[in-house]
Write an enzyme that holds these catalytic residues in place. Structure first.
Site, mmCIF file in Angstrom:
data_model
loop_
_atom_site.group_PDB
_atom_site.id
_atom_site.type_symbol
_atom_site.label_atom_id
_atom_site.label_comp_id
_atom_site.label_asym_id
_atom_site.label_seq_id
_atom_site.Cartn_x
_atom_site.Cartn_y
_atom_site.Cartn_z
ATOM 1 N N LYS A 38 1.166 -0.778 -0.159
ATOM 2 C CA LYS A 38 -0.422 0.104 0.396
ATOM 3 C C LYS A 38 0.842 1.181 -0.285
ATOM 4 O O LYS A 38 0.843 2.097 -0.699
ATOM 5 C CB LYS A 38 -0.861 0.485 1.335
ATOM 6 C CG LYS A 38 -1.588 -0.998 0.860
ATOM 7 C CD LYS A 38 -3.023 -1.615 2.567
ATOM 8 C CE LYS A 38 -1.611 -1.536 4.168
ATOM 9 N NZ LYS A 38 -1.319 -3.006 3.546
ATOM 10 N N GLY A 59 3.531 -0.579 9.191
ATOM 11 C CA GLY A 59 4.773 -0.771 8.661
ATOM 12 C C GLY A 59 4.460 -0.722 6.917
ATOM 13 O O GLY A 59 4.265 -1.356 6.244
ATOM 14 N N HIS A 60 4.847 0.280 6.348
ATOM 15 C CA HIS A 60 5.008 0.670 4.879
ATOM 16 C C HIS A 60 6.234 0.697 4.664
ATOM 17 O O HIS A 60 7.073 2.058 4.596
ATOM 18 C CB HIS A 60 3.962 1.381 4.447
ATOM 19 C CG HIS A 60 2.701 1.682 5.184
ATOM 20 N ND1 HIS A 60 1.996 2.165 5.301
ATOM 21 C CD2 HIS A 60 2.373 0.144 5.538
ATOM 22 C CE1 HIS A 60 0.540 2.306 6.041
ATOM 23 N NE2 HIS A 60 0.830 0.811 5.712
ATOM 24 N N GLN A 62 -3.174 -1.853 7.439
ATOM 25 C CA GLN A 62 -3.508 -3.313 7.655
ATOM 26 C C GLN A 62 -4.679 -3.720 5.883
ATOM 27 O O GLN A 62 -3.549 -3.354 5.116
ATOM 28 C CB GLN A 62 -4.641 -3.369 8.615
ATOM 29 C CG GLN A 62 -4.065 -3.539 9.991
ATOM 30 C CD GLN A 62 -3.417 -2.298 10.243
ATOM 31 O OE1 GLN A 62 -4.208 -1.021 10.700
ATOM 32 N NE2 GLN A 62 -2.091 -1.891 11.271
HETATM 33 P P1 GDP Z 1 2.045 -2.396 2.960
HETATM 34 O O1 GDP Z 1 2.504 -2.694 4.564
HETATM 35 O O2 GDP Z 1 1.201 -2.366 2.719
HETATM 36 O O3 GDP Z 1 2.138 -1.045 2.770
HETATM 37 O O4 GDP Z 1 3.006 -2.803 2.615
HETATM 38 P P2 GDP Z 1 5.170 -3.471 3.296
HETATM 39 O O5 GDP Z 1 5.222 -1.785 3.020
HETATM 40 O O6 GDP Z 1 5.206 -3.257 4.542
HETATM 41 O O7 GDP Z 1 5.431 -4.561 2.113
HETATM 42 C C1 GDP Z 1 5.786 -4.583 0.422
HETATM 43 C C2 GDP Z 1 6.998 -4.308 0.337
HETATM 44 O O8 GDP Z 1 7.591 -5.679 -0.421
HETATM 45 C C3 GDP Z 1 7.596 -3.420 0.792
HETATM 46 O O9 GDP Z 1 9.290 -3.969 1.275
HETATM 47 C C4 GDP Z 1 8.445 -2.677 -0.518
HETATM 48 O O10 GDP Z 1 9.423 -2.298 -1.020
HETATM 49 C C5 GDP Z 1 7.823 -4.251 -1.491
HETATM 50 N N1 GDP Z 1 7.176 -4.037 -2.502
HETATM 51 C C6 GDP Z 1 6.027 -3.164 -2.983
HETATM 52 N N2 GDP Z 1 5.686 -3.630 -4.294
HETATM 53 C C7 GDP Z 1 6.617 -4.025 -4.564
HETATM 54 C C8 GDP Z 1 6.647 -5.620 -6.120
HETATM 55 O O11 GDP Z 1 6.041 -4.840 -7.211
HETATM 56 N N3 GDP Z 1 7.431 -6.414 -6.366
HETATM 57 C C9 GDP Z 1 8.383 -6.643 -5.558
HETATM 58 N N4 GDP Z 1 9.316 -7.534 -5.120
HETATM 59 N N5 GDP Z 1 8.616 -5.638 -4.476
HETATM 60 C C10 GDP Z 1 7.515 -5.050 -3.646
HETATM 61 P P1 IMO Z 2 0.487 -3.338 7.301
HETATM 62 O O1 IMO Z 2 -0.591 -1.321 7.347
HETATM 63 C C1 IMO Z 2 0.415 -7.345 8.624
HETATM 64 C C2 IMO Z 2 -1.071 -7.974 12.741
HETATM 65 C C3 IMO Z 2 -0.787 -8.437 14.028
HETATM 66 C C4 IMO Z 2 -1.158 -9.234 14.137
HETATM 67 C C5 IMO Z 2 -2.383 -8.845 14.415
HETATM 68 C C6 IMO Z 2 -2.984 -8.069 15.703
HETATM 69 O O2 IMO Z 2 1.949 -2.514 7.034
HETATM 70 O O3 IMO Z 2 -0.346 -3.686 6.249
HETATM 71 P P2 IMO Z 2 -2.178 -5.890 16.178
HETATM 72 O O4 IMO Z 2 -0.118 -5.469 16.579
HETATM 73 O O5 IMO Z 2 -1.968 -5.237 15.335
HETATM 74 O O6 IMO Z 2 -3.375 -5.755 17.497
HETATM 75 O O7 IMO Z 2 -2.096 -7.775 15.683
HETATM 76 O O8 IMO Z 2 -2.921 -8.084 12.826
HETATM 77 N N1 IMO Z 2 -0.926 -7.259 12.201
HETATM 78 C C7 IMO Z 2 -0.254 -6.259 10.740
HETATM 79 N N2 IMO Z 2 -0.348 -7.618 9.766
HETATM 80 N N3 IMO Z 2 0.564 -5.948 8.522
HETATM 81 C C8 IMO Z 2 0.113 -5.178 9.371
HETATM 82 O O9 IMO Z 2 0.285 -3.447 8.767
HETATM 83 C C9 IMO Z 2 -0.263 -5.220 10.073
HETATM 84 N N4 IMO Z 2 -1.006 -4.570 11.194
HETATM 85 C C10 IMO Z 2 -1.387 -5.794 12.218
HETATM 86 O O10 IMO Z 2 0.899 -9.361 12.975
HETATM 87 O O11 IMO Z 2 -1.156 -10.283 13.179
HETATM 88 MG MG MG Z 3 3.678 -3.378 6.481
#
Ligand code: GDP
Ligand code: IMO
Ligand code: MG
Length: 429
Positions: free
Chosen positions: A16, A40-41, A223
């Site tokens: 996201k 965590g993004h 999430q």
């Molecule tokens: P979010 O929580 O939905 O914002 O996603 P996260 O940042 O936690 O996890 C997505 C991970 O995948 C991050 O490390 C991004 O840099 C990486 N990512 C996003 N899009 C792509 C993609 O198309 N390909 C690859 N290989 N990595 C990606």
């Molecule tokens: P983003 O925004 C993935 C999960 C936790 C746990 C459950 C409850 O990066 O997509 P909490 O601390 O919210 O009470 O935990 O939800 N969880 C996530 N899993 N991405 C997240 O956020 C999450 N935020 C919470 O791992 O299973």
């Molecule tokens: Mg994340």
């Protein structure tokens, strides 16, 4: 109708942050509406990696107003640390504001989160220990503290005396844990108050003004739909509503102003923490996808569980949120696989289900029904147009859209902004 909602369609970590960053320079305002620093993004912009927990990743665009809405629970210490980290990286944070109605994570919340998990034993949820559940509990119980309370020291002190009595009672009697000291909390939080003050705003007039002037607004979900407190795999969920509905309540933007709802999906599935995951791959193949996709959490560093794309989950997310645009990420991670599977439903107790059932133990033990598709075994990272993708890859993507019931408008083949294939811009007109 200039409002776009973006939600995660699975169990979080769909990418996201990357998509928000991509769209941020085409909107006037990004509003985060729920969750806290459990999110965590990771965003890679011009080769530099940025990590976001509370602050919208739209902040990388200096012209976009970034709002933390009242549906978010804010740990003031985590907020200030993140702010400082971004400022040190040279990011302009002057366009950031924080709703005075947003609730705060208090020092006892992460402690209660951890103690609650320990008490559950084998039934623990695998939370992030950031105190998110306990903070939302207190909000609903009407004993929460709001960001605006930081500007009212006398009120804060009086209320804390009452609330802390309840908390200390629970900590000592239920868990045999040490108590919290009222003065220490007050000193700590009033210390934060001074530094947070410039960001605190009544966001109601700001959002109303933007709506009146038809400004482009992007609502940033954290999430994912399957972690939703109502629609998700309860109790293995988070404590907020990461859905299109939650985006409206958490920002004060009426549903009637929403012109598009975008669902971000990963081309396979991941999940952090415990709970049912019908398409999970526990063997070598799962390990391989985890390594290629770097599937380790941004917030806790935990290894993410990995599995095939679950279109029953996808369809459920599309239909409960009104998703009319899919962004499919991490397609490149599947490049080397000879065959791929898409889950179309589940068989449980001899019955076929086309959506995740409420009965969690049935969902844990159901048999997924799969369609098998050929892999493309060609690198996709350098593709810049949808038409450049190998035919088998395009077929896989189109089938995902078909099974989920929405068009795949954007395909992501790498973490950087340039690794994005846009077929149709996923924004409200
Ligand atoms: P979010 O929580 O939905 O914002 O996603 P996260 O940042 O936690 O996890 C997505 C991970 O995948 C991050 O490390 C991004 O840099 C990486 N990512 C996003 N899009 C792509 C993609 O198309 N390909 C690859 N290989 N990595 C990606
Ligand atoms: P983003 O925004 C993935 C999960 C936790 C746990 C459950 C409850 O990066 O997509 P909490 O601390 O919210 O009470 O935990 O939800 N969880 C996530 N899993 N991405 C997240 O956020 C999450 N935020 C919470 O791992 O299973
Ligand atoms: Mg994340």
């Amino acid at each position: 109708m200039s409002v776009t909602i973006l939600v995660g369609g699975q169990w979080g970590d769909e990418g996201k942050g990357k998509v928000i960053d991509l769209l941020a320079d085409r909107v006037d305002m990004v509003v985060r509406s729920q969750g806290g620093n459990n999110a965590g993004h990771t965003v890679v912009a011009q080769g530099v990696e940025h990590r976001f927990h509370l602050i919208p990743s739209g902040i990388l665009n200096p012209d976009t107003l970034c709002v933390i809405g009242h549906g978010v629970v804010v740990d003031p210490n985590a907020f200030l640390q993140e702010l400082e980290r971004h400022q040190q990286a040279g990011i302009d944070t002057r366009n950031l504001m924080l709703s005075d109605r947003a609730h705060m994570v208090m020092p006892y919340h992460p402690v209660l989160d951890k103690l609650g998990e320990e008490m559950r034993g084998d039934d623990r949820l695998g939370t992030t220990w950031r105190g998110i559940g306990p903070a939302y509990e207190d909000k609903v119980r009407r004993i929460g503290f709001r960001i605006g309370d930081l500007q009212k020291p006398a009120f804060l002190e009086k209320k804390l005396r009452f609330v802390l009595r309840l908390k200390n009672e629970t900590l000592t009697k239920m868990y045999g844990h040490a108590t919290f000291d009222e003065r220490a909390i007050l000193d700590e939080y009033l210390g934060y108050a001074e530094r947070i003050d410039p960001y605190i705003r009544d966001i109601y007039p700001v959002i109303q003004d933007a709506l009146q002037h038809d400004r482009r607004i992007l609502l940033e979900g954290a999430q994912g739909v399957l972690l939703d407190i109502d629609l998700g795999t309860y109790p293995y969920v988070t404590s907020s509503a990461p859905t299109a509905g939650g985006a409206c309540t958490g920002s004060g933007i009426p549903p009637s102003r929403v012109g598009r709802t975008v669902g971000v999906f990963k081309a396979y599935t991941t999940r952090v923490g415990y709970g049912p995951f019908p398409t999970e791959l526990t063997g070598e193949l799962g390990d391989r996808i985890r390594e290629v996709g770097h599937e380790y959490g941004t917030t806790t560093g935990r290894a993410r569980r990995v599995g095939w794309f679950d279109a029953a989950v996808g369809r459920y997310a599309v239909s409960t949120n009104g998703i009319d645009s899919i962004v499919l990420t991490k397609v490149d991670v599947l490049d080397a696989l000879p065959t791929l599977r898409l889950c179309t439903g589940y068989v449980s107790k001899g019955e076929l289900w086309d959506h995740p059932m409420a009965n969690i133990s049935h969902l844990k033990h159901c048999d997924p029904v799969y369609e098998e598709l050929p892999g493309w075994q060609t690198p996709t990272r350098d593709c810049r147009r949808f038409e450049d993708l190998p035919a088998a890859c395009r077929a896989y993507i189109e089938r995902v859209g078909e099974l989920c019931g929405a068009a795949v408008d954007v395909v992501s083949v790498g973490p950087d902004r340039e690794h994005t294939l846009v077929r149709r811009l996923p924004l409200a007109a």
